[in-house]
Design a protein around this motif. Structure first.
Motif, PDB file in Angstrom:
ATOM      1  N   THR A   1      10.437   8.427  10.565  1.00  0.00           N
ATOM      2  CA  THR A   1      10.218   9.363   9.470  1.00  0.00           C
ATOM      3  C   THR A   1      10.054   8.635   8.143  1.00  0.00           C
ATOM      4  O   THR A   1      10.817   7.724   7.825  1.00  0.00           O
ATOM      5  CB  THR A   1      11.429  10.330   9.379  1.00  0.00           C
ATOM      6  OG1 THR A   1      11.542  10.974  10.658  1.00  0.00           O
ATOM      7  CG2 THR A   1      11.233  11.379   8.313  1.00  0.00           C
ATOM      8  N   CYS A   2       9.070   9.073   7.366  1.00  0.00           N
ATOM      9  CA  CYS A   2       8.848   8.513   6.031  1.00  0.00           C
ATOM     10  C   CYS A   2       9.969   8.967   5.106  1.00  0.00           C
ATOM     11  O   CYS A   2      10.263  10.154   5.011  1.00  0.00           O
ATOM     12  CB  CYS A   2       7.495   9.003   5.503  1.00  0.00           C
ATOM     13  SG  CYS A   2       7.256   8.689   3.746  1.00  0.00           S
ATOM     14  N   GLU A   3      10.596   7.997   4.414  1.00  0.00           N
ATOM     15  CA  GLU A   3      11.717   8.327   3.506  1.00  0.00           C
ATOM     16  C   GLU A   3      11.263   9.134   2.311  1.00  0.00           C
ATOM     17  O   GLU A   3      12.044   9.849   1.695  1.00  0.00           O
ATOM     18  CB  GLU A   3      12.336   7.025   2.964  1.00  0.00           C
ATOM     19  CG  GLU A   3      13.182   6.297   3.963  1.00  0.00           C
ATOM     20  CD  GLU A   3      13.624   4.938   3.432  1.00  0.00           C
ATOM     21  OE1 GLU A   3      13.740   4.788   2.186  1.00  0.00           O
ATOM     22  OE2 GLU A   3      13.839   4.036   4.259  1.00  0.00           O
ATOM     23  N   ARG A   4       9.967   9.033   1.972  1.00  0.00           N
ATOM     24  CA  ARG A   4       9.478   9.664   0.743  1.00  0.00           C
ATOM     25  C   ARG A   4       9.040  11.109   0.973  1.00  0.00           C
ATOM     26  O   ARG A   4       9.359  11.973   0.175  1.00  0.00           O
ATOM     27  CB  ARG A   4       8.306   8.836   0.199  1.00  0.00           C
ATOM     28  CG  ARG A   4       7.923   9.152  -1.221  1.00  0.00           C
ATOM     29  CD  ARG A   4       7.086   8.037  -1.828  1.00  0.00           C
ATOM     30  NE  ARG A   4       5.918   7.703  -1.016  1.00  0.00           N
ATOM     31  CZ  ARG A   4       5.214   6.571  -1.142  1.00  0.00           C
ATOM     32  NH1 ARG A   4       5.555   5.676  -2.056  1.00  0.00           N
ATOM     33  NH2 ARG A   4       4.186   6.343  -0.372  1.00  0.00           N
ATOM     34  N   CYS A   5       8.323  11.381   2.068  1.00  0.00           N
ATOM     35  CA  CYS A   5       7.770  12.731   2.246  1.00  0.00           C
ATOM     36  C   CYS A   5       8.209  13.402   3.538  1.00  0.00           C
ATOM     37  O   CYS A   5       7.883  14.564   3.769  1.00  0.00           O
ATOM     38  CB  CYS A   5       6.241  12.687   2.166  1.00  0.00           C
ATOM     39  SG  CYS A   5       5.476  12.055   3.667  1.00  0.00           S
ATOM     40  N   GLY A   6       8.924  12.687   4.395  1.00  0.00           N
ATOM     41  CA  GLY A   6       9.371  13.285   5.661  1.00  0.00           C
ATOM     42  C   GLY A   6       8.307  13.280   6.742  1.00  0.00           C
ATOM     43  O   GLY A   6       8.535  13.769   7.846  1.00  0.00           O
TER      44      GLY A   6
ATOM     45  N   CYS B   1       0.847  -1.207   0.000  1.00  0.00           N
ATOM     46  CA  CYS B   1       0.000   0.000   0.000  1.00  0.00           C
ATOM     47  C   CYS B   1       0.878   1.252   0.000  1.00  0.00           C
ATOM     48  O   CYS B   1       0.592   2.217  -0.717  1.00  0.00           O
ATOM     49  CB  CYS B   1      -0.934   0.013   1.209  1.00  0.00           C
ATOM     50  SG  CYS B   1      -2.274  -1.181   1.066  1.00  0.00           S
ATOM     51  N   TYR B   2       1.956   1.237   0.764  1.00  0.00           N
ATOM     52  CA  TYR B   2       2.886   2.372   0.773  1.00  0.00           C
ATOM     53  C   TYR B   2       3.504   2.537  -0.612  1.00  0.00           C
ATOM     54  O   TYR B   2       3.565   3.643  -1.152  1.00  0.00           O
ATOM     55  CB  TYR B   2       3.983   2.151   1.827  1.00  0.00           C
ATOM     56  CG  TYR B   2       5.027   3.250   1.851  1.00  0.00           C
ATOM     57  CD1 TYR B   2       4.834   4.412   2.578  1.00  0.00           C
ATOM     58  CD2 TYR B   2       6.226   3.115   1.124  1.00  0.00           C
ATOM     59  CE1 TYR B   2       5.789   5.431   2.593  1.00  0.00           C
ATOM     60  CE2 TYR B   2       7.186   4.114   1.131  1.00  0.00           C
ATOM     61  CZ  TYR B   2       6.964   5.271   1.862  1.00  0.00           C
ATOM     62  OH  TYR B   2       7.910   6.269   1.859  1.00  0.00           O
ATOM     63  N   GLY B   3       3.944   1.429  -1.202  1.00  0.00           N
ATOM     64  CA  GLY B   3       4.556   1.471  -2.531  1.00  0.00           C
ATOM     65  C   GLY B   3       3.618   2.050  -3.574  1.00  0.00           C
ATOM     66  O   GLY B   3       4.051   2.758  -4.492  1.00  0.00           O
TER      67      GLY B   3
ATOM     68  N   TYR C   1       1.319   2.958   8.131  1.00  0.00           N
ATOM     69  CA  TYR C   1       1.190   3.748   6.894  1.00  0.00           C
ATOM     70  C   TYR C   1       1.705   5.167   7.144  1.00  0.00           C
ATOM     71  O   TYR C   1       1.889   5.586   8.282  1.00  0.00           O
ATOM     72  CB  TYR C   1      -0.275   3.798   6.443  1.00  0.00           C
ATOM     73  CG  TYR C   1      -1.184   4.413   7.476  1.00  0.00           C
ATOM     74  CD1 TYR C   1      -1.725   3.629   8.498  1.00  0.00           C
ATOM     75  CD2 TYR C   1      -1.462   5.783   7.479  1.00  0.00           C
ATOM     76  CE1 TYR C   1      -2.526   4.198   9.484  1.00  0.00           C
ATOM     77  CE2 TYR C   1      -2.261   6.351   8.449  1.00  0.00           C
ATOM     78  CZ  TYR C   1      -2.797   5.551   9.442  1.00  0.00           C
ATOM     79  OH  TYR C   1      -3.564   6.103  10.423  1.00  0.00           O
ATOM     80  N   CYS C   2       1.917   5.892   6.041  1.00  0.00           N
ATOM     81  CA  CYS C   2       2.297   7.295   6.152  1.00  0.00           C
ATOM     82  C   CYS C   2       1.126   8.155   5.671  1.00  0.00           C
ATOM     83  O   CYS C   2       0.780   8.109   4.485  1.00  0.00           O
ATOM     84  CB  CYS C   2       3.538   7.590   5.310  1.00  0.00           C
ATOM     85  SG  CYS C   2       3.893   9.352   5.271  1.00  0.00           S
ATOM     86  N   PRO C   3       0.506   8.930   6.590  1.00  0.00           N
ATOM     87  CA  PRO C   3      -0.642   9.743   6.179  1.00  0.00           C
ATOM     88  C   PRO C   3      -0.222  10.888   5.252  1.00  0.00           C
ATOM     89  O   PRO C   3      -1.061  11.466   4.561  1.00  0.00           O
ATOM     90  CB  PRO C   3      -1.176  10.292   7.514  1.00  0.00           C
ATOM     91  CG  PRO C   3      -0.050  10.180   8.493  1.00  0.00           C
ATOM     92  CD  PRO C   3       0.825   9.055   8.025  1.00  0.00           C
ATOM     93  N   GLY C   4       1.099  11.188   5.190  1.00  0.00           N
ATOM     94  CA  GLY C   4       1.579  12.295   4.370  1.00  0.00           C
ATOM     95  C   GLY C   4       1.558  11.988   2.878  1.00  0.00           C
ATOM     96  O   GLY C   4       1.338  12.889   2.058  1.00  0.00           O
ATOM     97  N   CYS C   5       1.798  10.746   2.486  1.00  0.00           N
ATOM     98  CA  CYS C   5       1.946  10.472   1.041  1.00  0.00           C
ATOM     99  C   CYS C   5       1.146   9.267   0.539  1.00  0.00           C
ATOM    100  O   CYS C   5       1.301   8.847  -0.599  1.00  0.00           O
ATOM    101  CB  CYS C   5       3.427  10.326   0.685  1.00  0.00           C
ATOM    102  SG  CYS C   5       4.269   9.013   1.576  1.00  0.00           S
ATOM    103  N   GLN C   6       0.280   8.714   1.397  1.00  0.00           N
ATOM    104  CA  GLN C   6      -0.594   7.627   0.909  1.00  0.00           C
ATOM    105  C   GLN C   6      -2.008   8.184   0.742  1.00  0.00           C
ATOM    106  O   GLN C   6      -2.546   8.809   1.659  1.00  0.00           O
ATOM    107  CB  GLN C   6      -0.555   6.433   1.868  1.00  0.00           C
ATOM    108  CG  GLN C   6       0.772   5.692   1.796  1.00  0.00           C
ATOM    109  CD  GLN C   6       0.895   4.523   2.764  1.00  0.00           C
ATOM    110  OE1 GLN C   6       1.664   4.586   3.717  1.00  0.00           O
ATOM    111  NE2 GLN C   6       0.172   3.448   2.515  1.00  0.00           N
TER     112      GLN C   6
HETATM  113 ZN   LIG Z   1       5.239   9.716   3.457  1.00  0.00          ZN
END
Ligand SMILES: [Zn+2]
Length: 270
Positions: A243-248, A176-178, A263-268
């Motif tokens: 920390t999310c590697e993709r969006c911080g 899902c993250y991918g 999950y990361c709420p910033g980029c999913q």
């Molecule tokens: Zn993220």
């Protein structure tokens, strides 16, 4: 619970060590882990050769020279080790297969099992499983048919072994993250681009995990530095607060249908 990359790593490493070898002795310490009486199981397995080791979903299948197969599911907490009397984990072994001095130990089989099945029984046992996601078993057209009329959250959809085989708690989150999709998103709200993102994430996340040797904590044999490499490379699984590697952003944890979910709420996408 070991998933496709963990079981495929086991398959590959065990094939290199055990294919063509004769099972010289069988030790059963927990009869509940097998499907026959110990005496009968031992008489049918002892003396057989392991002709090949296959994987289907989260199962390994040891094809024996007798025509029967041993079907293994490790479930939660199960693992294996290849060693000898002088080199073995100090843990209770539910089943031991000996190949001369080399031995294969089955450890932590509480819900897990090793069943001796005929070809017909094996086929019946695996009949309800969904398609294998890798190696061309699931084309993009077949995927579109599959996901097109699926309902339910992505997390539970990916965990459904009749929908798609081999994915469990860790890789459903990683996939899902991918795909940049929330695990709580409903499958029937995906547009075509999102369906494609999910298909590609299934392939790339599982391939990447295979390349790192999956996430099992224990090595398969002395000096094994390959098994378990993925532990250091998870994007979100077991990384709450990191920390999310993709969006911080900050990785979150919640329970979805009583399953752990990261999950990361910033980029999913919702
Ligand atoms: Zn993220």
């Amino acid at each position: 619970m070991p998933e496709l990359p963990e079981m495929e790593t086991y398959r590959k490493l065990l094939s290199e060590r055990l294919s063509g070898k004769e099972i010289s002795r069988v030790t059963i310490n927990r009869e509940k882990s097998i499907n026959l009486e110990s005496k009968s199981f031992i008489s049918k397995v002892q003396g057989a050769r392991v002709e090949a080791i296959h994987r289907r979903a989260k199962h390994l299948i040891f094809k024996l020279s007798t025509g029967d197969s041993l079907l293994l599911h490790l479930m939660l907490g199960g693992w294996m080790y290849v060693g000898s009397e002088n080199d073995q984990p100090k843990r209770t072994k539910q089943v031991i297969l000996s190949f001369g001095e080399m031995e294969l130990y089955f450890i932590g089989l509480r819900l897990g099992y090793l069943h001796l099945l005929s070809e017909v029984e094996l086929e019946k046992e695996l009949a309800d499983l969904g398609p294998e996601p890798l190696n061309g078993h699931l084309s993009y057209t077949a995927w579109q048919d599959l996901i097109g009329d699926k309902r339910g959250r992505l997390k539970t959809t990916l965990l459904d072994q009749q929908f798609i085989a081999g994915i469990g708690n860790c890789y459903s989150d990683e996939i899902c993250y991918g795909a940049r999709l929330m695990p709580t998103k409903q499958a029937d709200t995906l547009d075509e681009a999102m369906q494609k993102d999910l298909y590609e994430a299934i392939q790339s996340v599982l391939q990447r995990a295979l390349g790192f040797g999956g996430y099992m904590d224990q090595p398969l044999y002395k000096g094994d530095t390959f098994t378990g490499g993925y532990n250091k490379h998870c994007f979100v699984y077991d990384r709450e607060g990191e920390t999310c590697e993709r969006c911080g952003g900050t990785i979150c944890f919640e329970e979805v249908s009583s399953r752990k979910c990261f999950y990361c709420p910033g980029c999913q996408r919702e």
